[in-house]
Enzyme design. Structure first.
Site, mmCIF file in Angstrom:
data_model
loop_
_atom_site.group_PDB
_atom_site.id
_atom_site.type_symbol
_atom_site.label_atom_id
_atom_site.label_comp_id
_atom_site.label_asym_id
_atom_site.label_seq_id
_atom_site.Cartn_x
_atom_site.Cartn_y
_atom_site.Cartn_z
ATOM 1 N N SER A 187 37.525 36.484 41.609
ATOM 2 C CA SER A 187 37.053 35.705 40.458
ATOM 3 C C SER A 187 37.261 36.401 39.119
ATOM 4 C CB SER A 187 35.651 35.161 40.708
ATOM 5 O OG SER A 187 34.645 36.048 40.654
ATOM 6 N N HIS A 242 38.735 30.728 41.603
ATOM 7 C CA HIS A 242 37.839 29.575 41.788
ATOM 8 C C HIS A 242 37.190 29.223 40.464
ATOM 9 C CE1 HIS A 242 33.979 31.760 41.583
ATOM 10 N NE2 HIS A 242 34.688 32.769 42.023
#
Lengths: 69, 255
Positions: free
Chosen positions: B131, B154
């Site tokens: 991330s 994401h």
């Protein structure tokens, strides 16, 4: 025990306030270290926070070793 | 214990008579002394011209995580980057990442610091650079990823108290846009591709997004090369040499 919840773990089991005080960051011999206090007035090295790769070669300040001020 | 003391005394005696050239004879003895931990000779080599920052565990934001968590704190990292920028002896910076991600603002702060550093920087993703680790990895001049390392791309999410109004969504969308634009500006991945990976369904068990593995990250243009520490240091030295040459040239122009 299984908890069927979407609540974050630390909200259900909050950390003991005293745990935060155990660790501290010190500069010892010019090397920034993260240390944890042990029972007999010594400090155990948790992590070397320096960016200088040479500082990681010091056996004296390797994580797990004990230092005293 | 007796033996240890004797070694220590022997050493002290020799120190008192430094005129006698006995060094060669004492070397095995000195070795034993070091093994027993009797002497603490600081064997400091000269300052390293490459410094290394490790981004491990969670990237901690404004909230301090409980001490059992492994965290990278921005209040540690940012002053170190300032010191690296200021210290003329340091010529290059290596970033090692093995992070699960964490606070968006803290991660972006570290990324911006790294991308604006005037010295050559090389990043290496080992294990995982998930991330918010993605912008940190791409913020460097050159990026490497281990073949087995992964990066999860994401959408941004929020924990804690959320006000259920449409503006919350807009706020999140804007925050996401900052991450997307940073990554696309600092890597070769096109925005459409990055967003496509970000909103992919069916790849992650409990989330929307994609888990990009080593060679795929290079294929998408997110990371420059698959490699390890050897390649990363070699590249960094190469960039340092280039940097020195361009400095010399610009100095020549001024004169």
């Amino acid at each position: 025990m299984i908890l069927y919840t979407m609540m974050p773990h630390d909200l259900i089991f909050p950390t003991d306030e005293n745990d935060y005080g155990k660790q501290l960051t010190v500069t010892y011999d010019g090397i920034p270290l993260m240390v944890e206090k042990t029972e007999n007035a010594e400090y155990r090295v948790i992590r070397v926070l320096s960016s200088d790769p040479n500082h990681f070669l010091h056996q004296k300040y390797a994580p797990g070793s004990k230092i005293s001020f | 214990m007796d033996q240890e003391n004797r070694f220590a005394n022997a050493e002290n005696d020799e120190e008192q008579q430094p005129q006698q050239p006995k060094e060669e004879k004492t070397s095995p003895l000195l070795e034993k002394i070091q093994q027993l931990g009797q002497t603490n000779v600081p064997q400091l080599s000269q300052d390293s011209n490459i410094h290394c920052l490790t981004i491990v565990g969670q990237i901690e934001g404004h909230l301090q995580l409980p001490p059992q968590n492994k965290t990278t704190k921005y209040e540690h990292i940012i002053p170190q980057i300032v010191a690296i920028e200021q210290n003329p002896k340091i010529e290059g910076l290596l970033i090692i990442l093995n992070t699960v991600g964490g606070d968006v603002e803290a991660g972006l702060a570290i990324s911006e610091m790294l991308s604006s550093l005037s010295k050559p920087t090389v990043s290496l993703v080992l294990g995982g650079g998930h991330s918010i680790g993605v912008p940190i990895a791409v913020s460097c001049d050159y990026s490497f990823i281990a073949e087995t390392a992964t990066m999860t791309i994401h959408p941004i999410r929020l924990t804690g108290l959320v006000i259920g109004v449409p503006q919350t969504f807009e706020y999140l969308d804007k925050m996401q846009e900052r991450v997307v634009s940073f990554v696309t500006r600092h890597s070769k991945i096109p925005e459409e591709k990055f967003k496509e990976l970000m909103f992919e369904k069916g790849n992650l068990t409990r989330d929307i997004g994609t888990n990009v593995i080593g060679t795929d990250a290079v294929k998408y243009g997110l990371i420059d090369e698959v490699g390890g520490i050897g390649q990363a240091i070699r590249k960094l030295n190469e960039l340092i040499d280039l940097n020195k040459k361009s400095d010399e040239q610009s100095e020549g122009l001024v004169q």
